[in-house]
Design a protein around this motif. Structure first.
Motif, PDB file in Angstrom:
ATOM      1  N   UNK A   1       0.824  -1.214   0.000  1.00  0.00           N
ATOM      2  CA  UNK A   1       0.000   0.000   0.000  1.00  0.00           C
ATOM      3  C   UNK A   1       0.844   1.244   0.000  1.00  0.00           C
ATOM      4  N   UNK A   2       0.295   2.331   0.527  1.00  0.00           N
ATOM      5  CA  UNK A   2       1.004   3.610   0.539  1.00  0.00           C
ATOM      6  C   UNK A   2       0.683   4.405  -0.700  1.00  0.00           C
ATOM      7  N   UNK A   3       1.581   5.308  -1.037  1.00  0.00           N
ATOM      8  CA  UNK A   3       1.335   6.191  -2.166  1.00  0.00           C
ATOM      9  C   UNK A   3       1.453   5.448  -3.477  1.00  0.00           C
ATOM     10  N   UNK A   4       0.659   5.913  -4.441  1.00  0.00           N
ATOM     11  CA  UNK A   4       0.775   5.422  -5.798  1.00  0.00           C
ATOM     12  C   UNK A   4       1.497   6.488  -6.601  1.00  0.00           C
ATOM     13  N   UNK A   5       2.534   6.100  -7.301  1.00  0.00           N
ATOM     14  CA  UNK A   5       3.301   7.060  -8.095  1.00  0.00           C
ATOM     15  C   UNK A   5       2.859   6.960  -9.544  1.00  0.00           C
ATOM     16  N   UNK A   6       2.428   8.083 -10.088  1.00  0.00           N
ATOM     17  CA  UNK A   6       1.999   8.109 -11.466  1.00  0.00           C
ATOM     18  C   UNK A   6       3.202   8.087 -12.374  1.00  0.00           C
ATOM     19  N   UNK A   7       3.092   7.441 -13.521  1.00  0.00           N
ATOM     20  CA  UNK A   7       4.183   7.438 -14.475  1.00  0.00           C
ATOM     21  C   UNK A   7       4.378   8.846 -14.980  1.00  0.00           C
ATOM     22  N   UNK A   8       5.581   9.134 -15.476  1.00  0.00           N
ATOM     23  CA  UNK A   8       5.935  10.508 -15.772  1.00  0.00           C
ATOM     24  C   UNK A   8       6.418  10.683 -17.212  1.00  0.00           C
TER      25      UNK A   8
ATOM     26  N   UNK B   1      -3.589   8.986  -2.177  1.00  0.00           N
ATOM     27  CA  UNK B   1      -2.380   9.818  -2.181  1.00  0.00           C
ATOM     28  C   UNK B   1      -1.706   9.712  -3.541  1.00  0.00           C
ATOM     29  N   UNK B   2      -1.274  10.835  -4.051  1.00  0.00           N
ATOM     30  CA  UNK B   2      -0.679  10.895  -5.386  1.00  0.00           C
ATOM     31  C   UNK B   2       0.634  11.671  -5.335  1.00  0.00           C
ATOM     32  N   UNK B   3       1.653  11.137  -5.966  1.00  0.00           N
ATOM     33  CA  UNK B   3       2.950  11.809  -6.049  1.00  0.00           C
ATOM     34  C   UNK B   3       3.451  11.690  -7.478  1.00  0.00           C
ATOM     35  N   UNK B   4       3.800  12.800  -8.078  1.00  0.00           N
ATOM     36  CA  UNK B   4       4.261  12.776  -9.464  1.00  0.00           C
ATOM     37  C   UNK B   4       5.127  13.996  -9.758  1.00  0.00           C
ATOM     38  N   UNK B   5       5.748  14.010 -10.919  1.00  0.00           N
ATOM     39  CA  UNK B   5       6.538  15.155 -11.384  1.00  0.00           C
ATOM     40  C   UNK B   5       6.168  15.438 -12.830  1.00  0.00           C
ATOM     41  N   UNK B   6       5.988  16.716 -13.144  1.00  0.00           N
ATOM     42  CA  UNK B   6       5.589  17.117 -14.492  1.00  0.00           C
ATOM     43  C   UNK B   6       6.451  18.284 -14.941  1.00  0.00           C
TER      44      UNK B   6
ATOM     45  N   UNK C   1       2.699  16.572  -4.705  1.00  0.00           N
ATOM     46  CA  UNK C   1       2.489  15.578  -3.658  1.00  0.00           C
ATOM     47  C   UNK C   1       1.194  15.947  -2.937  1.00  0.00           C
ATOM     48  N   UNK C   2       0.104  15.261  -3.300  1.00  0.00           N
ATOM     49  CA  UNK C   2      -1.211  15.645  -2.795  1.00  0.00           C
ATOM     50  C   UNK C   2      -2.000  14.429  -2.330  1.00  0.00           C
ATOM     51  N   UNK C   3      -3.062  14.734  -1.586  1.00  0.00           N
ATOM     52  CA  UNK C   3      -4.028  13.718  -1.180  1.00  0.00           C
ATOM     53  C   UNK C   3      -5.397  14.121  -1.702  1.00  0.00           C
ATOM     54  N   UNK C   4      -6.049  13.190  -2.401  1.00  0.00           N
ATOM     55  CA  UNK C   4      -7.402  13.419  -2.906  1.00  0.00           C
ATOM     56  C   UNK C   4      -8.370  12.676  -1.990  1.00  0.00           C
TER      57      UNK C   4
ATOM     58  N   UNK D   1      -8.713  18.314  -2.565  1.00  0.00           N
ATOM     59  CA  UNK D   1      -7.306  18.054  -2.870  1.00  0.00           C
ATOM     60  C   UNK D   1      -6.456  18.943  -1.984  1.00  0.00           C
ATOM     61  N   UNK D   2      -5.555  18.341  -1.229  1.00  0.00           N
ATOM     62  CA  UNK D   2      -4.647  19.111  -0.380  1.00  0.00           C
ATOM     63  C   UNK D   2      -3.236  18.559  -0.526  1.00  0.00           C
TER      64      UNK D   2
END
Length: 197
Positions: A12-19, A49-54, A75-78, A87-88
């Motif tokens: 579990x934990x954060x899911x990292x979106x592909x970049x 929870x979402x963490x990504x870089x764009x 780095x946010x939580x929905x 969203x914060x």
């Protein structure tokens, strides 16, 4: 536009979106900022929870900008709420610009709080509209949050006095000019005028 792909961490934990790096010219929305909320929709209090870089190529205010090759880290939580989603979290990057006094390059880190509400049926102008009930698009929120924090007139340091402080002094707050008077005005200082009394 295809939905983003996700990878889950073991346990579990954060899911990292592909970049995949996406130009704003190819699409207004960044695929990695499209958050799939289908699993938490309608379940008040459920979070993701979402963490990504764009990368953005259109975050510019006056002479300040976030360079195209500098990552914007999100780095946010929905969270599912009644009627939509909240969203914060944080948005971090760095910006560059020209000092308004000496014109030298300025580069500083930037961290912004992100607090947004999304709904498919917004009843308030502060609520962002969802065009897809299963997707929260963070693109505009992230872009606008950064632009609001970019300085309109950057300074390399509070004490910067410009490119040539001897010839073109920049006064700090509370200081008075102490330049020598122009010698061409010296003859006027020697004039005497009769008293009118």
């Amino acid at each position: 536009m295809g939905r983003p792909r996700f990878t889950s961490r073991p346990g579990g934990g954060k899911e990292r979106l592909t970049n995949p790096r996406t130009s704003a010219d190819e699409s207004r929305s960044h695929p990695q900022l499209l958050v799939d909320v289908s699993r938490i929709a309608g379940k008040t209090g459920e979070r993701r929870a979402v963490e990504t870089a764009v990368f953005f190529d259109d975050v510019v205010v006056s002479t300040s900008r976030v360079p195209e090759d500098v990552a914007v880290r999100v780095d946010v939580t929905v969270e599912a709420i009644v009627g939509g989603f909240s969203v914060t979290g944080k948005v971090k990057t760095s910006w560059v610009g020209g000092c308004r006094r000496c014109l030298e390059d300025v580069r500083e880190d930037l961290e912004v709080d992100l607090r947004e509400i999304y709904s498919t049926d917004p009843v308030d102008e502060d609520v962002r509209e969802m065009t897809d009930e299963h997707l929260v698009d963070l693109t505009d929120a992230v872009r606008e949050a950064l632009m609001l924090e970019l300085p309109l007139a950057p300074l390399c340091s509070p004490g910067c006095r410009g490119p040539d402080p001897e010839r073109f002094p920049t006064l700090m707050e509370g200081e008075r000019a102490s330049r020598e008077p122009d010698p061409r005005w010296a003859p006027l200082a020697e004039l005497e005028f009769p008293s009118s009394s």
